[in-house]
Design a protein around this motif. Structure first.
Motif, PDB file in Angstrom:
ATOM      1  N   ASP A 280       0.683   2.398  -3.187  1.00  0.00           N
ATOM      2  CA  ASP A 280      -0.548   2.602  -3.884  1.00  0.00           C
ATOM      3  C   ASP A 280      -1.056   1.384  -4.516  1.00  0.00           C
ATOM      4  O   ASP A 280      -1.846   1.558  -5.605  1.00  0.00           O
TER       5      ASP A 280
ATOM      6  N   PRO B  47       0.825  -1.275  -0.163  1.00  0.00           N
ATOM      7  CA  PRO B  47      -0.045   0.222  -0.082  1.00  0.00           C
ATOM      8  C   PRO B  47       0.969   1.394   0.013  1.00  0.00           C
ATOM      9  O   PRO B  47       0.127   2.411  -0.477  1.00  0.00           O
ATOM     10  N   THR B  48       2.174   1.300   0.368  1.00  0.00           N
ATOM     11  CA  THR B  48       2.937   2.516   0.398  1.00  0.00           C
ATOM     12  C   THR B  48       3.299   2.866  -1.108  1.00  0.00           C
ATOM     13  O   THR B  48       3.618   4.027  -1.375  1.00  0.00           O
TER      14      THR B  48
ATOM     15  N   HIS C  63      -1.432   1.884 -15.961  1.00  0.00           N
ATOM     16  CA  HIS C  63      -1.128   1.607 -14.252  1.00  0.00           C
ATOM     17  C   HIS C  63       0.000   0.847 -14.192  1.00  0.00           C
ATOM     18  O   HIS C  63       0.434   0.059 -15.253  1.00  0.00           O
TER      19      HIS C  63
END
Length: 211
Positions: free
Chosen positions: A17, A14-15, A44
């Protein structure tokens, strides 16, 4: 150069994203081991599993990965192991928590870790390839390296009389630029980042590490 690193732990995804990788991998990676890498998918980044050590399409087996874990920027376009991946602009990132390099103290090599001061993961520029091995599609990758004779931090590693080399950190705001780069842009990015911000002494630290 870099032959050993600690990949990003799934819980730290999650750091970046991102969701965690959906496959297993070891908490330390050496040539021939699998590691998560980031590639561009549509607009992405997505995780892919890759062998550390590039396996060219012409290789008879995966043993070559023991010798192709780093690719010199100066020769990557010409070396048979790397040139096809470079020509096809198959750029990727590997997310790591630390890398390990030998530092010579009183003539003896010590294992040192290099990581961010805030202990957050960071991304390193890589090149990937897809090849068939035993009727199986294998993705593999190599870390791109550049001369570090004048780099304030990275020049202290490797044998005293050897050329100093370093992998290159791609900062967060340039990750998609790297994955989108053509050959000329990739060269320019690696050279500029090595001179300015890659392993910036304000953000990174190095220390003797136990195995």
């Amino acid at each position: 150069m870099c032959a050993n690193f600690k990949p990003l732990r799934p819980e730290l995804a999650p750091t970046l994203d991102l969701f965690p990788p959906t496959f297993d991998y070891k908490n330390e990676v050496y040539p021939g081991y699998n590691s998560p890498i980031l590639v561009k998918y549509k607009n992405h980044m997505e995780w892919r599993e890759a062998v550390f050590g590039l396996i060219p399409k012409w290789a008879k087996d995966s043993k070559i990965s023991r010798h192709t874990y780093n690719a010199r920027l100066e020769t990557v376009a010409d070396k048979p192991s790397f040139r096809q991946a470079w020509q096809h602009q198959q750029f990727a990132l590997v997310a790591v928590e630390s890398i390990y390099e030998p530092r010579y103290i009183d003539g003896k090599a010590e294992r040192w870790a290099i990581e961010r001061e805030d202990q957050q993961p960071f991304t390193i520029a890589t090149l990937y390839e897809l090849a068939q091995q035993d009727n199986q599609l294998i993705r593999s990758m190599t870390m791109l390296t550049i001369n570090a004779d004048q780099h304030p931090l990275m020049k202290q590693f490797h044998a005293p009389n050897d050329e100093k080399r370093t992998v290159v950190v791609i900062p967060p705001h340039l990750r998609m630029d790297w994955l989108d780069a053509d050959q000329q842009m990739a060269r320019e990015m690696l050279k500029e980042l090595t001179l300015t911000s890659s392993f910036n002494a304000h953000d990174f630290k190095a220390y003797a590490a136990r195995r």
